[in-house]
Write a protein that holds these residues in place. Structure first.
Motif, PDB file in Angstrom:
ATOM      1  N   THR A  48      -8.003  -9.966   0.231  1.00  0.00           N
ATOM      2  CA  THR A  48      -8.358  -8.840  -0.639  1.00  0.00           C
ATOM      3  C   THR A  48      -9.416  -7.971   0.039  1.00  0.00           C
ATOM      4  O   THR A  48     -10.192  -8.443   0.881  1.00  0.00           O
ATOM      5  CB  THR A  48      -8.945  -9.324  -1.996  1.00  0.00           C
ATOM      6  N   ILE A  49      -9.428  -6.703  -0.374  1.00  0.00           N
ATOM      7  CA  ILE A  49     -10.405  -5.764   0.156  1.00  0.00           C
ATOM      8  C   ILE A  49     -11.812  -6.188  -0.246  1.00  0.00           C
ATOM      9  O   ILE A  49     -12.770  -6.030   0.501  1.00  0.00           O
ATOM     10  CB  ILE A  49     -10.085  -4.360  -0.389  1.00  0.00           C
ATOM     11  N   LYS A  50     -11.913  -6.764  -1.449  1.00  0.00           N
ATOM     12  CA  LYS A  50     -13.239  -7.170  -1.928  1.00  0.00           C
ATOM     13  C   LYS A  50     -13.851  -8.242  -1.026  1.00  0.00           C
ATOM     14  O   LYS A  50     -15.044  -8.193  -0.721  1.00  0.00           O
ATOM     15  CB  LYS A  50     -13.145  -7.683  -3.369  1.00  0.00           C
ATOM     16  N   PHE A  76      -1.642   0.858  -0.083  1.00  0.00           N
ATOM     17  CA  PHE A  76      -0.615  -0.101  -0.507  1.00  0.00           C
ATOM     18  C   PHE A  76       0.656   0.643  -0.887  1.00  0.00           C
ATOM     19  O   PHE A  76       0.672   1.357  -1.893  1.00  0.00           O
ATOM     20  CB  PHE A  76      -1.103  -0.886  -1.740  1.00  0.00           C
ATOM     21  N   VAL A  77       1.721   0.475  -0.091  1.00  0.00           N
ATOM     22  CA  VAL A  77       3.016   1.067  -0.463  1.00  0.00           C
ATOM     23  C   VAL A  77       3.722   0.025  -1.338  1.00  0.00           C
ATOM     24  O   VAL A  77       4.311  -0.938  -0.838  1.00  0.00           O
ATOM     25  CB  VAL A  77       3.859   1.452   0.773  1.00  0.00           C
ATOM     26  N   GLU A  78       3.567   0.188  -2.650  1.00  0.00           N
ATOM     27  CA  GLU A  78       4.069  -0.824  -3.588  1.00  0.00           C
ATOM     28  C   GLU A  78       5.588  -0.906  -3.562  1.00  0.00           C
ATOM     29  O   GLU A  78       6.176  -1.972  -3.638  1.00  0.00           O
ATOM     30  CB  GLU A  78       3.595  -0.509  -5.012  1.00  0.00           C
ATOM     31  N   GLY A  83       3.530  -3.560  -1.138  1.00  0.00           N
ATOM     32  CA  GLY A  83       2.076  -3.523  -0.935  1.00  0.00           C
ATOM     33  C   GLY A  83       1.633  -3.381   0.508  1.00  0.00           C
ATOM     34  O   GLY A  83       0.453  -3.148   0.771  1.00  0.00           O
ATOM     35  N   PHE A  84       2.531  -3.508   1.468  1.00  0.00           N
ATOM     36  CA  PHE A  84       2.176  -3.312   2.878  1.00  0.00           C
ATOM     37  C   PHE A  84       1.787  -1.841   3.102  1.00  0.00           C
ATOM     38  O   PHE A  84       2.408  -0.974   2.494  1.00  0.00           O
ATOM     39  CB  PHE A  84       3.374  -3.679   3.775  1.00  0.00           C
ATOM     40  N   PRO A  85       0.789  -1.490   3.918  1.00  0.00           N
ATOM     41  CA  PRO A  85      -0.003  -2.379   4.775  1.00  0.00           C
ATOM     42  C   PRO A  85      -1.208  -3.034   4.079  1.00  0.00           C
ATOM     43  O   PRO A  85      -1.757  -3.980   4.623  1.00  0.00           O
ATOM     44  CB  PRO A  85      -0.478  -1.464   5.903  1.00  0.00           C
ATOM     45  N   GLY A  86      -1.680  -2.544   2.919  1.00  0.00           N
ATOM     46  CA  GLY A  86      -2.739  -3.224   2.158  1.00  0.00           C
ATOM     47  C   GLY A  86      -3.943  -3.613   3.002  1.00  0.00           C
ATOM     48  O   GLY A  86      -4.556  -2.750   3.633  1.00  0.00           O
ATOM     49  N   GLN A 109      14.388   6.651  -2.124  1.00  0.00           N
ATOM     50  CA  GLN A 109      14.318   7.794  -3.026  1.00  0.00           C
ATOM     51  C   GLN A 109      12.921   8.149  -3.550  1.00  0.00           C
ATOM     52  O   GLN A 109      12.460   9.259  -3.393  1.00  0.00           O
ATOM     53  CB  GLN A 109      15.281   7.584  -4.214  1.00  0.00           C
ATOM     54  N   SER A 110      12.259   7.194  -4.219  1.00  0.00           N
ATOM     55  CA  SER A 110      10.950   7.542  -4.787  1.00  0.00           C
ATOM     56  C   SER A 110       9.896   6.478  -4.482  1.00  0.00           C
ATOM     57  O   SER A 110       9.562   5.664  -5.337  1.00  0.00           O
ATOM     58  CB  SER A 110      11.054   7.781  -6.300  1.00  0.00           C
ATOM     59  N   PRO A 111       9.407   6.491  -3.238  1.00  0.00           N
ATOM     60  CA  PRO A 111       8.400   5.501  -2.852  1.00  0.00           C
ATOM     61  C   PRO A 111       7.092   5.657  -3.633  1.00  0.00           C
ATOM     62  O   PRO A 111       6.635   6.782  -3.879  1.00  0.00           O
ATOM     63  CB  PRO A 111       8.174   5.775  -1.364  1.00  0.00           C
ATOM     64  N   ARG A 112       6.510   4.526  -4.016  1.00  0.00           N
ATOM     65  CA  ARG A 112       5.242   4.547  -4.767  1.00  0.00           C
ATOM     66  C   ARG A 112       4.147   3.887  -3.939  1.00  0.00           C
ATOM     67  O   ARG A 112       4.381   2.895  -3.250  1.00  0.00           O
ATOM     68  CB  ARG A 112       5.397   3.766  -6.092  1.00  0.00           C
ATOM     69  N   ALA A 113       2.956   4.464  -4.010  1.00  0.00           N
ATOM     70  CA  ALA A 113       1.843   3.916  -3.224  1.00  0.00           C
ATOM     71  C   ALA A 113       0.537   4.087  -3.981  1.00  0.00           C
ATOM     72  O   ALA A 113       0.466   4.847  -4.963  1.00  0.00           O
ATOM     73  CB  ALA A 113       1.750   4.629  -1.879  1.00  0.00           C
ATOM     74  N   ARG A 114      -0.477   3.374  -3.521  1.00  0.00           N
ATOM     75  CA  ARG A 114      -1.812   3.561  -4.105  1.00  0.00           C
ATOM     76  C   ARG A 114      -2.855   3.286  -3.035  1.00  0.00           C
ATOM     77  O   ARG A 114      -2.582   2.563  -2.062  1.00  0.00           O
ATOM     78  CB  ARG A 114      -2.022   2.639  -5.309  1.00  0.00           C
TER      79      ARG A 114
END
Ligand code: IMP
Length: 195
Positions: A48-50, A76-78, A83-86, A109-114
């Motif tokens: 984790t980032i934390k 994070f490409v969910e 979630g990679f590369p996270g 089609q519709s990639p999601r990331a955060r």
């Protein structure tokens, strides 16, 4: 440095990050002077980032007599990359970069990331560590767009401004909605209550 203000160090070798944080701080009327430190911290690979931020902040606690903080972020490409590369974002950016990420997503089609950011603050008056988290959700652009920012900014489109990548926003616009800007707002709130 303003003599009435207390020094607060942001430890980062990334001048883009420091610039974003500095611009946010400047707009806030708080009793701290933000200074950059490029001192080396220990960087571990963790789940984790934390955990990464926690290790970093503790690794330099004997060195500073004033309060200081570090910040760690991840992309994070969910969907479709689970979630990679996270936590491997830095390595992925250095090796395959934005082009590599776009290639992996291909014509999905519709990639999601955060983006997620954790700020870890070592607050000297109480010798305590505090964590502040920020997140921004969005999608991944088909092509790199824009010239501002850094890292994965050219391929990330925030849900709040769905026609622009982070690289097409000013620092002020990015700070208002970004993972780092949101974590920073919580840090600033904390600092306000301490003086
Ligand atoms: P770190 O927190 O500096 O370790 O960031 C991990 C990776 O994510 C690096 O490759 C950064 O370039 C990238 N990254 C961190 N924050 C941002 C951001 O706000 N926009 C785009 N990329 C970022």
């Amino acid at each position: 440095m303003n003599d009435n203000k207390k020094p607060l160090y942001f430890i980062t070798g990334n001048d883009h990050k420091f610039d974003e944080v500095y611009k946010s701080f400047r707009e806030e009327n708080i009793n701290f002077d933000l200074l950059q430190s490029k001192i080396e911290t220990l960087e571990i690979q963790a789940n984790t980032i934390k955990e990464v931020a926690e290790f970093k902040i503790k690794s330099v606690k004997e060195i500073f007599k004033d309060s200081y903080f570090v910040e760690d972020a991840g992309f994070f490409v969910e969907d479709p990359l689970n979630g990679f590369p996270g936590v491997y974002s830095s390595y992925a950016f250095k090796t395959i970069g934005n082009d590599g990420i776009l290639k992996m997503i291909d014509d999905y089609q519709s990639p999601r990331a955060r983006f997620e950011a954790i700020i870890a603050l070592y607050y000297k008056p109480t010798n305590s560590i505090h964590y502040f988290r920020g997140e921004v959700k969005g999608s991944v652009s088909k092509l790199k767009r824009g010239t501002a920012g850094f890292g994965f900014d050219p391929i990330f489109i925030p849900d709040e401004i769905p026609n622009k990548t982070f690289s097409e926003l000013s620092t002020k616009e990015k700070n208002q909605i970004s993972h780092r800007g949101r974590a920073l707002a919580k840090l600033i709130e904390f600092l306000r209550t301490q003086v």
